[in-house]
Design a protein around this motif. Structure first.
Motif, mmCIF file in Angstrom:
data_model
loop_
_atom_site.group_PDB
_atom_site.id
_atom_site.type_symbol
_atom_site.label_atom_id
_atom_site.label_comp_id
_atom_site.label_asym_id
_atom_site.label_seq_id
_atom_site.Cartn_x
_atom_site.Cartn_y
_atom_site.Cartn_z
ATOM 1 N N LYS A 227 6.026 -2.174 -5.362
ATOM 2 C CA LYS A 227 6.315 -0.937 -4.618
ATOM 3 C C LYS A 227 6.796 0.165 -5.555
ATOM 4 O O LYS A 227 6.739 1.338 -5.220
ATOM 5 C CB LYS A 227 7.327 -1.207 -3.511
ATOM 6 C CG LYS A 227 6.704 -2.014 -2.392
ATOM 7 C CD LYS A 227 7.650 -2.238 -1.265
ATOM 8 C CE LYS A 227 6.908 -3.056 -0.206
ATOM 9 N NZ LYS A 227 7.754 -3.542 0.824
ATOM 10 N N TRP A 228 7.264 -0.214 -6.756
ATOM 11 C CA TRP A 228 7.645 0.772 -7.759
ATOM 12 C C TRP A 228 6.414 1.425 -8.381
ATOM 13 O O TRP A 228 6.538 2.403 -9.110
ATOM 14 C CB TRP A 228 8.507 0.115 -8.842
ATOM 15 C CG TRP A 228 9.944 0.211 -8.511
ATOM 16 C CD1 TRP A 228 10.661 -0.606 -7.697
ATOM 17 C CD2 TRP A 228 10.842 1.218 -8.948
ATOM 18 N NE1 TRP A 228 11.949 -0.176 -7.614
ATOM 19 C CE2 TRP A 228 12.090 0.942 -8.381
ATOM 20 C CE3 TRP A 228 10.721 2.328 -9.784
ATOM 21 C CZ2 TRP A 228 13.207 1.738 -8.605
ATOM 22 C CZ3 TRP A 228 11.831 3.107 -10.013
ATOM 23 C CH2 TRP A 228 13.054 2.815 -9.425
ATOM 24 N N ALA A 229 5.239 0.871 -8.121
ATOM 25 C CA ALA A 229 3.985 1.421 -8.641
ATOM 26 C C ALA A 229 3.119 1.794 -7.440
ATOM 27 O O ALA A 229 2.193 1.079 -7.079
ATOM 28 C CB ALA A 229 3.281 0.397 -9.527
ATOM 29 N N PRO A 230 3.432 2.902 -6.788
ATOM 30 C CA PRO A 230 2.725 3.262 -5.553
ATOM 31 C C PRO A 230 1.237 3.514 -5.786
ATOM 32 O O PRO A 230 0.845 4.033 -6.829
ATOM 33 C CB PRO A 230 3.432 4.534 -5.095
ATOM 34 C CG PRO A 230 3.985 5.132 -6.349
ATOM 35 C CD PRO A 230 4.344 3.959 -7.228
ATOM 36 N N LEU A 231 0.431 3.131 -4.804
ATOM 37 C CA LEU A 231 -1.011 3.385 -4.882
ATOM 38 C C LEU A 231 -1.355 4.786 -4.382
ATOM 39 O O LEU A 231 -2.433 5.290 -4.638
ATOM 40 C CB LEU A 231 -1.776 2.324 -4.097
ATOM 41 C CG LEU A 231 -1.676 0.916 -4.676
ATOM 42 C CD1 LEU A 231 -2.419 -0.083 -3.808
ATOM 43 C CD2 LEU A 231 -2.185 0.870 -6.109
ATOM 44 N N SER A 232 -0.436 5.393 -3.663
ATOM 45 C CA SER A 232 -0.581 6.795 -3.288
ATOM 46 C C SER A 232 0.821 7.396 -3.277
ATOM 47 O O SER A 232 1.794 6.700 -3.011
ATOM 48 C CB SER A 232 -1.249 6.944 -1.922
ATOM 49 O OG SER A 232 -0.432 6.388 -0.923
#
Length: 144
Positions: free
Chosen positions: A36-41
């Protein structure tokens, strides 16, 4: 907001604070929760900042870790992916494992960030086999 001194100052503060908080917020979390620390948007708060500036700022923010020393690539990869997304880029966060470590008490794993297929934060290590790519293809991550 266009690239300028105010945007860069806000960006550097955001990276610095995120780099300090992340180790506490990802400790003992599942892989899905950590991603979740690497959001896809995400909103493009820092549109206009060059990718090279983002990467160098993240590298500076994590160069002397006092937490996550044994997972430096994860910390750096998550932050780089996050802030490249915030600038409107489409990064890939890639994960690999060393097959020789599969039977060891502690598996050897590594992650790195690519833009347009080229590594911009770290790179695959010798002997590593890529097992997962976290990327916004149609909003879904995929296994390698």
């Amino acid at each position: 907001m266009a690239d300028g001194p105010i945007l860069r100052a806000l960006f550097r503060c955001h990276v610095w604070a995120s780099a300090r908080l992340m180790p506490l917020l990802v400790a003992n979390r599942s892989f899905e929760a950590v991603l979740k620390w690497a959001p896809l948007s995400s909103p493009t708060l820092y549109r206009g900042l060059p990718s090279s500036y983002i990467v160098s700022t993240v590298n500076r923010a994590v160069r002397r870790p006092w937490l996550m020393r044994d997972r430096r690539c994860l910390r750096e990869g998550l932050l780089a992916h996050r802030f490249l997304r915030f600038a409107g880029f489409d990064p890939e966060l890639r994960f690999g494992v060393d097959p020789k470590s599969m039977q060891a008490p502690r598996m050897a794993a590594h992650c790195w960030v690519c833009l347009d297929g080229r590594p911009v934060v770290s790179d695959s290590l010798p002997g590593m086999v890529e097992i997962y790519r976290h990327h916004a293809h149609s909003g879904k991550a995929r296994a390698a």
